[in-house]
Write an enzyme that holds these catalytic residues in place. Structure first.
Site, short mmCIF file in Angstrom:
data_model
loop_
_atom_site.label_atom_id
_atom_site.label_comp_id
_atom_site.label_asym_id
_atom_site.label_seq_id
_atom_site.Cartn_x
_atom_site.Cartn_y
_atom_site.Cartn_z
N ASN A 95 -8.03 -10.56 -3.95
CA ASN A 95 -9.39 -10.08 -4.12
C ASN A 95 -9.86 -10.13 -5.58
OD1 ASN A 95 -7.20 -8.07 -3.77
ND2 ASN A 95 -8.68 -6.71 -4.71
N GLN A 155 -10.05 -10.98 2.39
CA GLN A 155 -10.89 -11.87 1.56
C GLN A 155 -11.01 -13.27 2.17
OE1 GLN A 155 -12.66 -11.20 -1.18
NE2 GLN A 155 -11.97 -9.09 -1.46
N ALA A 197 -14.64 -5.66 7.80
CA ALA A 197 -15.96 -6.27 8.05
C ALA A 197 -16.78 -6.45 6.78
CB ALA A 197 -16.74 -5.41 9.05
N THR A 203 -12.71 8.61 18.19
CA THR A 203 -13.82 7.98 18.91
C THR A 203 -14.23 6.68 18.24
OG1 THR A 203 -14.61 10.14 19.59
CG2 THR A 203 -16.20 8.33 19.70
N CYS A 215 -11.41 -2.79 -12.71
CA CYS A 215 -11.73 -2.97 -11.30
C CYS A 215 -11.12 -1.89 -10.43
CB CYS A 215 -11.36 -4.34 -10.80
SG CYS A 215 -9.74 -4.82 -11.26
C1 LIG Z 1 -11.37 -4.83 0.11
C2 LIG Z 1 -9.95 -5.12 0.40
C3 LIG Z 1 -9.14 -4.18 1.04
C4 LIG Z 1 -9.64 -2.81 1.44
O1 LIG Z 1 -10.51 -2.94 2.51
P1 LIG Z 1 -11.43 -1.70 2.96
O2 LIG Z 1 -12.01 -2.16 4.25
O3 LIG Z 1 -12.45 -1.53 1.88
O4 LIG Z 1 -10.56 -0.51 3.11
C5 LIG Z 1 -7.83 -4.52 1.30
N1 LIG Z 1 -7.34 -5.72 0.95
C6 LIG Z 1 -8.09 -6.64 0.34
C7 LIG Z 1 -7.50 -7.96 -0.01
C8 LIG Z 1 -9.42 -6.37 0.03
O5 LIG Z 1 -10.14 -7.29 -0.60
#
Ligand SMILES: *Cc1c(COP(=O)(O)O)cnc(C)c1O
Length: 400
Positions: free
Chosen positions: A155, A183, A204, A244, A331
């Site tokens: 990421n 990603q 998502a 839920t 970051c």
């Molecule tokens: C953004 C990200 C996450 C976390 O995902 P969330 O849905 O925000 O908890 C985990 N792994 C990678 C590689 C990401 O880019």
């Protein structure tokens, strides 16, 4: 034409919800509000059918069976469930886990938690390319290894890992393989069988869907992966994730997955890559000494992570308030701790604080890219002219 400001170019952090996704979600907050678990009336039936349709859309994006998809709150929860859930269920087989050093903290912190419970983690070596070597994975495996975690695409630096090869090695040894594809979805072909994966974390909001919804894919046959849930309650999702189901979020995730599959074949990915390449060409033509962090070849099509000598990333971000990008040193929220990814690939300290990440998305335009190039080049020149560091080195050079 001047683009509308501010410009969003931080699509690895999150992406705007596609209007088609938003349209699909809307009715589920109002008229179709039923609980998918209510099996005795039409409101529940409608919600339940919609959830199952979304499950099929998500499964289709990764070449999986819908039965193997569990909805979660996002990739963080999916990574936690994969690592901790497998560790707890398989401890009679062993207590050793192998991870790459550039995994998301959702994986790394899960391993740190397990370390306190008597599990051992081997962190794979990595070089400046930011790509894991299959030989290193082979070497790390032991008789008590129960799980290997390597993300498909990073990421921060966008590097893409040899997942299918690593998966083949794990399969041969009967060791489970977890892949975070957050990603990669909608930008690279992802197929659970081609990649030889056993578990996968999806989300998502990195592919133009809503935040707070994701999935954990768990292989059900050859092998049937056993793992323990982290959340207990009403036994939703076959008992793996009680709570839920968030129907509107799930419907949005399904639509985003459908559009992500289209993006792979309708030229969107190629457009992103062209925009990214133009961005890099423009920046390197205008900024002396700029360099790319991580492999250029094995990289997501929408990622650019660069170091700009002589310019603090955070100072640059302050100077370009009309452009949203990320700095490598900050970051992980407000603290100025350097990113563990840049540390792992051996980016020197000074270069670390000069790194910025640009992430392109479905709604970025050529005009925006041109604007960002122009602004970054101008601001870098201005900041360099002001910097005492650069000034000293220049005057020293003059004296020599
Ligand atoms: C953004 C990200 C996450 C976390 O995902 P969330 O849905 O925000 O908890 C985990 N792994 C990678 C590689 C990401 O880019």
């Amino acid at each position: 034409m001047a683009p509308k400001l501010p410009i969003y170019m931080d699509n690895h952090a999150s992406t705007p919800v596609d209007p088609r996704v938003f349209e699909a979600m809307k009715p589920y907050l109002t008229e179709h509000f039923g609980n998918p678990a209510s099996t005795n009336h039409a409101f529940g039936w409608h919600a339940g059918e919609s959830v199952e349709r979304a499950r099929e859309q998500v499964a289709a994006l990764i070449g999986a069976s819908p039965k193997e998809v569990t909805f979660t709150s996002g990739a963080t929860e999916s990574d936690n469930t994969a690592v901790i859930g497998v560790a707890r269920a398989q401890q009679s087989k062993g207590r050793h886990i192998v991870v790459s050093p550039i995994e998301h903290n959702a994986v790394l912190d899960s391993c740190r938690y397990l370390a306190k419970k008597g599990y051992e983690t081997t962190v794979l070596p990595i070089d400046s390319s930011g790509v894991v070597k299959v030989e290193d994975v082979v070497e790390s495996l032991r008789d008590d290894t129960i799980l290997v975690c390597v993300m498909m695409a990073n990421n921060e630096i966008g590097t893409v890992q040899p997942i299918a090869e690593i998966g083949a090695v794990c399969r041969e040894r009967g060791i489970l393989f977890h892949v975070d594809v957050a990603q990669a979805l909608g930008r690279l072909p992802v197929d659970v069988n081609v990649l030889n994966a056993d578990l996968m974390a999806l989300t998502a909001h990195k592919m133009h869907g809503p935040k707070g919804i994701g999935a954990l894919w768990v292989r059900r046959t050859r092998p049937r992966v056993k793992l323990e849930p982290l959340i207990y309650g009403g036994k939703h999702e076959r008992g793996l994730r009680s709570g839920t189901l968030a129907t509107h979020q799930i419907v949005g995730f399904g639509k985003a997955a459908e559009l992500g599959a289209v993006a792979l074949v309708d030229g969107e990915v190629e457009r992103l890559k062209n925009l990214r390449d133009r961005l890099w060409d423009g920046l390197r033509a205008g900024i002396d000494g700029i360099s790319v962090n991580g492999s250029w070849e094995h990289r997501l099509p929408h990622n650019l992570n660069v170091s700009i000598p002589g310019v603090e990333g955070t100072a640059l971000l302050m100077a370009i308030r009309d452009i949203a990008v990320s700095s490598g040193s900050a970051c992980n929220s407000e603290n100025l701790k350097p990113s563990h990814v840049l540390v792992a690939i051996g980016v020197p300290d000074d270069a670390m604080h000069t790194s910025i990440r640009l992430g392109l998305g479905r709604f970025n335009t050529e005009e925006e890219v041109e604007y960002v190039i122009e602004r970054l080049c101008t601001e870098v020149e201005r900041l360099r002219a002001m910097s005492p560091l650069m000034a000293t080195s220049k005057s020293e050079q003059l004296e020599i």
